[in-house]
Design a protein around this motif. Structure first.
Motif, mmCIF file in Angstrom:
data_model
loop_
_atom_site.group_PDB
_atom_site.id
_atom_site.type_symbol
_atom_site.label_atom_id
_atom_site.label_comp_id
_atom_site.label_asym_id
_atom_site.label_seq_id
_atom_site.Cartn_x
_atom_site.Cartn_y
_atom_site.Cartn_z
ATOM 1 N N ARG A 65 0.628 49.504 -55.089
ATOM 2 C CA ARG A 65 -0.139 48.267 -54.869
ATOM 3 C C ARG A 65 0.095 47.727 -53.466
ATOM 4 O O ARG A 65 -0.834 47.242 -52.817
ATOM 5 C CB ARG A 65 0.236 47.219 -55.912
ATOM 6 C CG ARG A 65 -0.284 47.569 -57.294
ATOM 7 C CD ARG A 65 0.066 46.534 -58.318
ATOM 8 N NE ARG A 65 -0.535 45.255 -57.980
ATOM 9 C CZ ARG A 65 -0.169 44.090 -58.502
ATOM 10 N NH1 ARG A 65 0.809 44.052 -59.380
ATOM 11 N NH2 ARG A 65 -0.752 42.982 -58.135
ATOM 12 N N GLU A 68 -1.765 49.996 -50.948
ATOM 13 C CA GLU A 68 -3.213 49.779 -50.973
ATOM 14 C C GLU A 68 -3.602 48.412 -50.425
ATOM 15 O O GLU A 68 -4.788 48.127 -50.276
ATOM 16 C CB GLU A 68 -3.721 49.918 -52.413
ATOM 17 C CG GLU A 68 -3.628 51.338 -52.952
ATOM 18 C CD GLU A 68 -3.983 51.427 -54.423
ATOM 19 O OE1 GLU A 68 -4.131 50.372 -55.091
ATOM 20 O OE2 GLU A 68 -4.103 52.552 -54.929
ATOM 21 N N LYS A 70 -3.003 45.465 -51.882
ATOM 22 C CA LYS A 70 -3.350 44.523 -52.941
ATOM 23 C C LYS A 70 -2.361 43.358 -53.024
ATOM 24 O O LYS A 70 -2.698 42.310 -53.557
ATOM 25 C CB LYS A 70 -3.423 45.233 -54.292
ATOM 26 C CG LYS A 70 -4.565 46.221 -54.383
ATOM 27 C CD LYS A 70 -4.622 46.872 -55.741
ATOM 28 C CE LYS A 70 -5.804 47.835 -55.821
ATOM 29 N NZ LYS A 70 -5.861 48.511 -57.116
ATOM 30 N N TYR A 76 5.712 41.860 -52.384
ATOM 31 C CA TYR A 76 6.351 43.151 -52.633
ATOM 32 C C TYR A 76 7.875 43.007 -52.658
ATOM 33 O O TYR A 76 8.536 43.506 -53.570
ATOM 34 C CB TYR A 76 5.934 44.167 -51.569
ATOM 35 C CG TYR A 76 6.708 45.458 -51.637
ATOM 36 C CD1 TYR A 76 6.447 46.401 -52.624
ATOM 37 C CD2 TYR A 76 7.723 45.736 -50.716
ATOM 38 C CE1 TYR A 76 7.165 47.578 -52.697
ATOM 39 C CE2 TYR A 76 8.453 46.902 -50.785
ATOM 40 C CZ TYR A 76 8.169 47.821 -51.772
ATOM 41 O OH TYR A 76 8.895 48.987 -51.847
#
Length: 85
Positions: A65, A68, A70, A76
């Motif tokens: 994720r 990409e 996102k 994160y």
């Protein structure tokens, strides 16, 4: 004088298996204790690889994720810290 009844080897005043004032309750508690000990022994010897594989799979999803785009870097890092501990 001596109890020779073959049906009740410990006499008619048995403390366990329903006899006596608290015999039934004591028997029930002893059975629960044995079941609990068996459960704890099984849990102690069963590997916890399932939890470890779930954690690593979650970390891979999180990395994907982030790669990409996102989620942000702050999201994160925060989620990774939660997963890694």
């Amino acid at each position: 004088m001596w109890n020779c009844d073959w049906m009740t080897p410990f006499g008619s005043n048995m403390m366990f298996m329903g006899g006596g004032l608290f015999g039934g309750l004591l028997s029930f508690l002893m059975i629960l204790a044995v079941i609990y000990l068996i459960y704890r022994l099984i849990r102690a010897f069963v590997p916890t690889q399932i939890a470890a594989s779930d954690k690593s799979a979650s970390l891979e999803i999180l990395k994907t994720r982030y790669a990409e785009g996102k989620i942000s870097e702050d999201e994160y890092q925060r989620m990774r810290d939660i997963l890694v501990g």
